[in-house]
Enzyme design. Structure first.
Site, PDB file in Angstrom:
ATOM      1  N   LYS A  12      26.643   2.293 -22.918  1.00 13.49           N
ATOM      2  CA  LYS A  12      26.964   1.196 -23.656  1.00 13.49           C
ATOM      3  C   LYS A  12      27.187   1.071 -25.031  1.00 13.49           C
ATOM      4  CE  LYS A  12      24.046  -2.439 -24.149  1.00 13.49           C
ATOM      5  NZ  LYS A  12      23.822  -3.028 -25.389  1.00 13.49           N
ATOM      6  N   ASN A  13      26.202   1.568 -25.623  1.00 11.45           N
ATOM      7  CA  ASN A  13      25.987   1.465 -27.073  1.00 11.45           C
ATOM      8  C   ASN A  13      26.968   2.328 -27.809  1.00 11.45           C
ATOM      9  OD1 ASN A  13      24.045  -0.750 -26.712  1.00 11.45           O
ATOM     10  ND2 ASN A  13      22.228   0.474 -27.190  1.00 11.45           N
TER      11      ASN A  13
ATOM     12  N   ARG B  33      25.238  -7.886 -30.031  1.00 10.45           N
ATOM     13  CA  ARG B  33      24.867  -7.255 -31.228  1.00 10.45           C
ATOM     14  C   ARG B  33      25.775  -6.444 -31.900  1.00 10.45           C
ATOM     15  NH1 ARG B  33      21.221  -7.927 -34.986  1.00 10.45           N
ATOM     16  NH2 ARG B  33      20.702  -5.999 -35.959  1.00 10.45           N
TER      17      ARG B  33
ATOM     18  N   CYS C  14      20.168  -9.310 -27.856  1.00 10.62           N
ATOM     19  CA  CYS C  14      18.962  -9.550 -27.322  1.00 10.62           C
ATOM     20  C   CYS C  14      17.971 -10.165 -28.371  1.00 10.62           C
ATOM     21  CB  CYS C  14      18.202  -8.312 -26.786  1.00 10.62           C
ATOM     22  SG  CYS C  14      18.936  -8.038 -24.898  1.00 10.62           S
TER      23      CYS C  14
ATOM     24  N   ARG D 142      15.883  -8.305 -36.501  1.00  2.70           N
ATOM     25  CA  ARG D 142      16.984  -7.590 -36.520  1.00  2.70           C
ATOM     26  C   ARG D 142      17.987  -7.947 -37.986  1.00  2.70           C
ATOM     27  NH1 ARG D 142      18.713  -6.490 -30.272  1.00  2.70           N
ATOM     28  NH2 ARG D 142      19.423  -4.781 -30.999  1.00  2.70           N
ATOM     29  N   PRO D 143      17.674  -7.700 -38.928  1.00  3.37           N
ATOM     30  CA  PRO D 143      18.040  -7.798 -40.186  1.00  3.37           C
ATOM     31  C   PRO D 143      19.291  -6.889 -40.202  1.00  3.37           C
ATOM     32  CG  PRO D 143      16.345  -6.555 -40.755  1.00  3.37           C
ATOM     33  CD  PRO D 143      16.009  -6.904 -39.217  1.00  3.37           C
ATOM     34  N   ILE D 144      20.291  -7.162 -41.213  1.00  2.29           N
ATOM     35  CA  ILE D 144      21.577  -6.272 -41.133  1.00  2.29           C
ATOM     36  C   ILE D 144      21.613  -5.736 -42.656  1.00  2.29           C
ATOM     37  CG2 ILE D 144      22.932  -6.997 -39.321  1.00  2.29           C
ATOM     38  CD1 ILE D 144      24.644  -8.486 -41.506  1.00  2.29           C
ATOM     39  N   ASP D 145      20.583  -5.719 -43.417  1.00  2.00           N
ATOM     40  CA  ASP D 145      20.397  -5.421 -44.974  1.00  2.00           C
ATOM     41  C   ASP D 145      21.249  -4.054 -45.269  1.00  2.00           C
ATOM     42  OD1 ASP D 145      18.030  -5.129 -43.535  1.00  2.00           O
ATOM     43  OD2 ASP D 145      17.463  -4.113 -45.495  1.00  2.00           O
ATOM     44  N   GLN D 146      20.846  -3.197 -44.153  1.00  2.00           N
ATOM     45  CA  GLN D 146      21.114  -1.930 -44.461  1.00  2.00           C
ATOM     46  C   GLN D 146      22.627  -1.733 -44.203  1.00  2.00           C
ATOM     47  OE1 GLN D 146      18.842   0.653 -45.796  1.00  2.00           O
ATOM     48  NE2 GLN D 146      17.928  -1.519 -46.057  1.00  2.00           N
TER      49      GLN D 146
ATOM     50  N   ASP E 269      14.372   1.366 -26.246  1.00  2.00           N
ATOM     51  CA  ASP E 269      15.135   0.834 -25.061  1.00  2.00           C
ATOM     52  C   ASP E 269      14.478   1.110 -23.626  1.00  2.00           C
ATOM     53  OD1 ASP E 269      16.740  -0.676 -26.726  1.00  2.00           O
ATOM     54  OD2 ASP E 269      18.461   0.247 -26.243  1.00  2.00           O
TER      55      ASP E 269
ATOM     56  N   ILE F 284       9.598   0.034 -33.395  1.00  2.00           N
ATOM     57  CA  ILE F 284      10.822  -0.358 -33.687  1.00  2.00           C
ATOM     58  C   ILE F 284      11.257  -1.858 -33.970  1.00  2.00           C
ATOM     59  CG2 ILE F 284      13.555   0.124 -33.670  1.00  2.00           C
ATOM     60  CD1 ILE F 284      12.092   2.927 -33.750  1.00  2.00           C
TER      61      ILE F 284
ATOM     62  N   ARG G   6      24.551  -7.400 -18.910  1.00  2.00           N
ATOM     63  CA  ARG G   6      25.064  -7.155 -20.178  1.00  2.00           C
ATOM     64  C   ARG G   6      25.022  -5.505 -20.480  1.00  2.00           C
ATOM     65  NH1 ARG G   6      21.780  -8.824 -24.966  1.00  2.00           N
ATOM     66  NH2 ARG G   6      23.375  -7.195 -25.752  1.00  2.00           N
TER      67      ARG G   6
HETATM   68  C1  UD1 Z   1      20.640  -0.569 -31.484  1.00  2.00           C
HETATM   69  C2  UD1 Z   1      20.936  -0.647 -30.057  1.00  2.00           C
HETATM   70  C3  UD1 Z   1      19.675  -0.993 -29.450  1.00  2.00           C
HETATM   71  C4  UD1 Z   1      18.509  -0.344 -29.662  1.00  2.00           C
HETATM   72  C5  UD1 Z   1      18.324   0.307 -31.096  1.00  2.00           C
HETATM   73  C6  UD1 Z   1      17.213   1.135 -31.419  1.00  2.00           C
HETATM   74  C7  UD1 Z   1      23.173  -1.289 -30.049  1.00  2.00           C
HETATM   75  C8  UD1 Z   1      24.100  -2.366 -29.906  1.00  2.00           C
HETATM   76  N1  UD1 Z   1      22.135  -1.695 -29.929  1.00  2.00           N
HETATM   77  O1  UD1 Z   1      20.353  -1.465 -31.947  1.00  2.00           O
HETATM   78  O2  UD1 Z   1      19.783  -1.135 -27.870  1.00  2.00           O
HETATM   79  O3  UD1 Z   1      17.350  -0.814 -29.208  1.00  2.00           O
HETATM   80  O4  UD1 Z   1      19.656   0.628 -31.744  1.00  2.00           O
HETATM   81  O5  UD1 Z   1      17.675   2.367 -30.935  1.00  2.00           O
HETATM   82  O6  UD1 Z   1      23.554  -0.158 -29.992  1.00  2.00           O
HETATM   83  N2  UD1 Z   1      17.053  -2.628 -39.327  1.00  2.00           N
HETATM   84  C9  UD1 Z   1      16.780  -3.144 -40.862  1.00  2.00           C
HETATM   85  N3  UD1 Z   1      17.666  -3.452 -41.493  1.00  2.00           N
HETATM   86  C10 UD1 Z   1      19.178  -3.014 -41.077  1.00  2.00           C
HETATM   87  C11 UD1 Z   1      19.182  -2.570 -39.528  1.00  2.00           C
HETATM   88  C12 UD1 Z   1      18.219  -2.080 -38.821  1.00  2.00           C
HETATM   89  O7  UD1 Z   1      15.743  -2.919 -41.218  1.00  2.00           O
HETATM   90  O8  UD1 Z   1      20.045  -3.426 -41.778  1.00  2.00           O
HETATM   91  C13 UD1 Z   1      15.733  -2.244 -38.656  1.00  2.00           C
HETATM   92  C14 UD1 Z   1      15.623  -3.173 -37.307  1.00  2.00           C
HETATM   93  O9  UD1 Z   1      15.010  -4.344 -37.586  1.00  2.00           O
HETATM   94  C15 UD1 Z   1      14.836  -2.175 -36.491  1.00  2.00           C
HETATM   95  C16 UD1 Z   1      15.244  -0.594 -37.072  1.00  2.00           C
HETATM   96  O10 UD1 Z   1      15.919  -0.892 -38.285  1.00  2.00           O
HETATM   97  O11 UD1 Z   1      13.428  -2.245 -36.848  1.00  2.00           O
HETATM   98  C17 UD1 Z   1      16.363  -0.167 -35.978  1.00  2.00           C
HETATM   99  O12 UD1 Z   1      17.456  -0.866 -35.733  1.00  2.00           O
HETATM  100  P1  UD1 Z   1      18.696  -0.261 -35.329  1.00  2.00           P
HETATM  101  O13 UD1 Z   1      18.513   1.015 -35.219  1.00  2.00           O
HETATM  102  O14 UD1 Z   1      19.644  -0.803 -36.559  1.00  2.00           O
HETATM  103  O15 UD1 Z   1      19.080  -1.241 -34.002  1.00  2.00           O
HETATM  104  P2  UD1 Z   1      20.274  -1.783 -33.712  1.00  2.00           P
HETATM  105  O16 UD1 Z   1      21.459  -1.262 -34.283  1.00  2.00           O
HETATM  106  O17 UD1 Z   1      20.149  -3.184 -34.090  1.00  2.00           O
END
Ligand code: UD1
Length: 437
Positions: free
Chosen positions: A28-29, A99, A123, A128-132, A311, A333, A403
Site C-alpha cells: 500500500k505505502n 496520509r 491514522c 505527524r508533523p511535515i516539517d522535514q 506498523d 516512532i 484502508r
Molecule cells: C509512513 C507510513 C506509515 C508508517 C511510517 C513509518 C505511509 C502512507 N505511511 O508514515 O504507515 O508507520 O511511514 O514507517 O507511507 N516526522 C517528523 N517530521 C516530518 C515527517 C516525519 O518529525 O516532516 C517524524 C514523525 O512524526 C515520526 C517519524 O518522523 O515520528 C517517522 O515518520 P515517517 O517515516 O515520515 O512516517 P509517515 O511517512 O507519516
C-alpha cells in the site's frame, strides 16, 4: 456511525488455529507514492500489483478529480496519464483522509513547480508533523506556506540541494525525491529512510527515466533530468500485510505459508517470531510460520528499517499478551500507538503503558468482547486477537482496516478463521447463534 449499506463490522468466532496459504498483495505505502509519482510524465504509465484498498482508491479518485486519466485494466493494474492535469489545487474532502496525500505536493511541485494540497490526514497515531518535507522543498528553492489547512508550494525554478534530514522519515525522503527528480543539478539527501518502499519508489522513478542512486542506504543522490517517460512497473509485495499474517499463525497457534513476498523485507519480523518460539521456513518468495508451542516473552523496540517496523507493533503486542511471562514494547516512532491496549484489556490482556513503553504480562487466553477499531494496524491486530479468543468478538469501524488490507476477512476465512463482515450485527448474531459477550 456507518450507514445501513456499509458493512462496517466483523463478527469473529475465535479459538481456531489458522492454517494454509495466503497470497500477499502489493505494498500500500509504495503504491500510494508510485501512483502520485506516475503523473509526473505526460506519457502513459502502467502500474501492476496495486492493492485494491481504500487508500489507493482515494488517491486515484483525487487524481481523477484534477484531470488525470486512470484506466483500470484489471483489479490490480492501472494505466495513468497525467498529461491533462487541469489544476494543481487538490481540494476534496476525500484526500484529507489519507496520509499519502502529501506525495501530491512533491509530485505536482516537481512537475509543474506549483501545488496546493490539503494537509494530510491518515491514522491518528501521533502528531505527524511535515516539517522535514517542507524543509526539503524549501532547500530546492520552493516557497511553502500552510494556511487554512492547505499546503501551498511554489517555485519559479527548482535547483539541487544538499539536504540533511533531522529525523529518519519515509514520507519526507520520498517527497524530496519526487520534487528533486527534475530539479537542476545533483541533490543529496542525507540520513534518508531505507524502507523497502523508498527503494521501490526510486526504482519506479528510475524506470521513468530519473537518475536516483543510493536508495536503500542513508545517502540518496538524485541527478535532475529534464523529463520523465512512460514505463510499466510492478509494485513490491506488502511487508506489513505479510507480517500481519505471520503473526496470525503465531497468535492462533497455526501454520501459514505466506506467498508472493520478499523474505529480506521480513527479517526483523521473522527474527522476533523465532525469539518468541515460532518456527520460520524461508523460500525464495514465501515464508512459512508454524506456532506449535506456548509463545515466549521478549522485548521489542520499533525503529526505522531495517529495525522492527512500527506498523507491526500492535500485532506483536497481541502475541506477547499471550506469552508465558513479561515482555516490553517500546514505541520510538509515533507517540500514540498503544490505542489497541484498552481494547485488548477488555479481552482479558494484562498490559500497563508507561510513556512510550508497554509492559505486557502474558495471560492464558483472551475472551470475546465488543471492540472498536482505533486505527488501521491496531484494527488488524485486534482481529488476530479475536481469532485467538474464546467466544465471539464483534469489531466495529472495520473500514479503517480496509484502508490497508485487501479482502482481509476473505483471506482469513480461507485459512479457516470464522469471520463474517456485516452491516447488521444483531441479525448476524441471531443467524449464526453467536453469543456476544
Ligand atoms: C509512513 C507510513 C506509515 C508508517 C511510517 C513509518 C505511509 C502512507 N505511511 O508514515 O504507515 O508507520 O511511514 O514507517 O507511507 N516526522 C517528523 N517530521 C516530518 C515527517 C516525519 O518529525 O516532516 C517524524 C514523525 O512524526 C515520526 C517519524 O518522523 O515520528 C517517522 O515518520 P515517517 O517515516 O515520515 O512516517 P509517515 O511517512 O507519516
Amino acid at each position: 456511525m456507518s450507514s445501513k449499506t456499509d458493512k462496517d463490522h466483523y463478527i469473529i468466532n475465535g479459538g481456531r488455529a489458522l492454517n494454509g496459504e495466503v497470497v500477499i498483495g502489493g505494498a500500500k505505502n509504495a503504491a500510494l507514492a508510485i501512483i502520485a509519482a506516475s503523473i509526473m510524465t505526460d506519457e502513459t504509465v502502467t502500474i501492476e500489483n496495486i492493492p485494491d484498498v481504500r487508500d489507493t482508491n482515494v488517491m486515484m479518485e483525487a487524481l481523477e478529480g484534477i484531470g488525470v486519466r486512470i484506466n483500470r485494466l484489471d483489479r490490480h493494474t492501472i494505466q495513468v496519464n497525467g498529461s491533462q492535469v487541469e489544476n494543481v489545487n487538490i481540494d476534496t474532502e476525500n484526500i484529507r483522509k489519507i496520509r499519502a496525500s502529501y506525495y501530491l505536493v512533491g509530485a505536482l511541485l516537481g512537475k509543474y513547480r506549483h501545488a496546493e494540497v490539503p494537509l494530510p490526514g491518515g491514522c491518528d497515531i501521533g502528531s505527524r508533523p511535515i516539517d522535514q518535507h517542507v524543509k526539503g522543498f524549501r532547500a530546492l528553492g520552493a516557497s511553502v506556506n500552510i494556511k487554512g489547512g492547505v499546503v501551498r508550494a511554489h517555485a519559479d525554478r527548482l535547483s539541487a540541494a544538499h539536504i540533511y534530514m533531522d529525523v529518519v522519515t519515509v514520507g519526507a525522503t520520498i517527497n524530496i525525491m519526487l520534487s528533486a527528480v527534475m530539479a537542476e543539478g545533483k541533490t543529496i539527501i542525507e540520513n534518508a529512510a531505507k524502507e523497502p518502499h523508498v527503494v521501490d519508489v526510486a526504482n519506479f522513478l528510475n524506470s521513468m527515466g530519473a537518475n536516483i542512486k543510493g536508495a536503500g542506504t542513508d545517502v540518496i543522490r538524485i541527478k535532475g533530468v529534464e523529463r520523465l517517460h512512460s514505463c510499466t512497473y510492478s509494485v513490491i509485495p506488502d511487508q506489513i500485510e505479510a507480517g500481519t499474517f505471520m503473526y496470525a499463525a503465531a497468535i492462533t497457534g497455526g501454520d501459514i505459508t505466506i506467498r508472493n513476498i520478499i523474505p529480506k523485507h521480513l527479517e526483523s519480523i521473522s527474527a522476533k517470531l523465532e525469539e518468541i518460539g515460532c518456527s520460520i521456513e524461508e523460500y525464495d518468495d514465501a515464508v512459512r510460520v508454524t506456532a506449535s508451542e506456548k509463545l515466549q516473552p521478549t522485548h521489542i523496540k520499533t525503529l526505522p528499517y531495517p529495525g522492527y517496523p512500527t506498523d507491526m507493533q500492535p500485532q506483536a503486542g497481541v502475541a506477547l499478551a499471550l506469552a508465558g511471562g513479561v515482555s516490553t514494547i517500546t514505541e520510538s516512532i509515533f507517540e500514540n500507538r498503544f490505542k489497541y491496549v484498552d481494547e485488548l484489556m477488555r479481552m482479558g490482556a494484562n498490559i500497563r503503558v508507561e510513556g512510550n513503553t508497554a509492559i505486557i504480562d502474558g495471560v492464558e487466553g483472551f475472551t470475546g468482547a465488543h471492540l472498536v477499531v482505533p486505527d488501521l494496524r491496531a484494527g488488524a491486530a485486534l482481529v488476530l486477537a479475536a481469532l485467538a479468543a474464546e467466544g465471539t468478538t464483534v469489531i466495529d469501524n472495520v473500514r479503517l482496516i480496509e484502508r490497508g488490507y485487501e479482502d482481509f476477512d476473505r483471506k482469513i476465512r480461507n485459512l479457516g478463521g470464522d469471520i463474517v463482515k456485516t452491516d447488521d450485527v444483531r441479525m448476524e448474531v441471531k443467524k449464526s447463534k453467536f453469543k456476544v459477550v
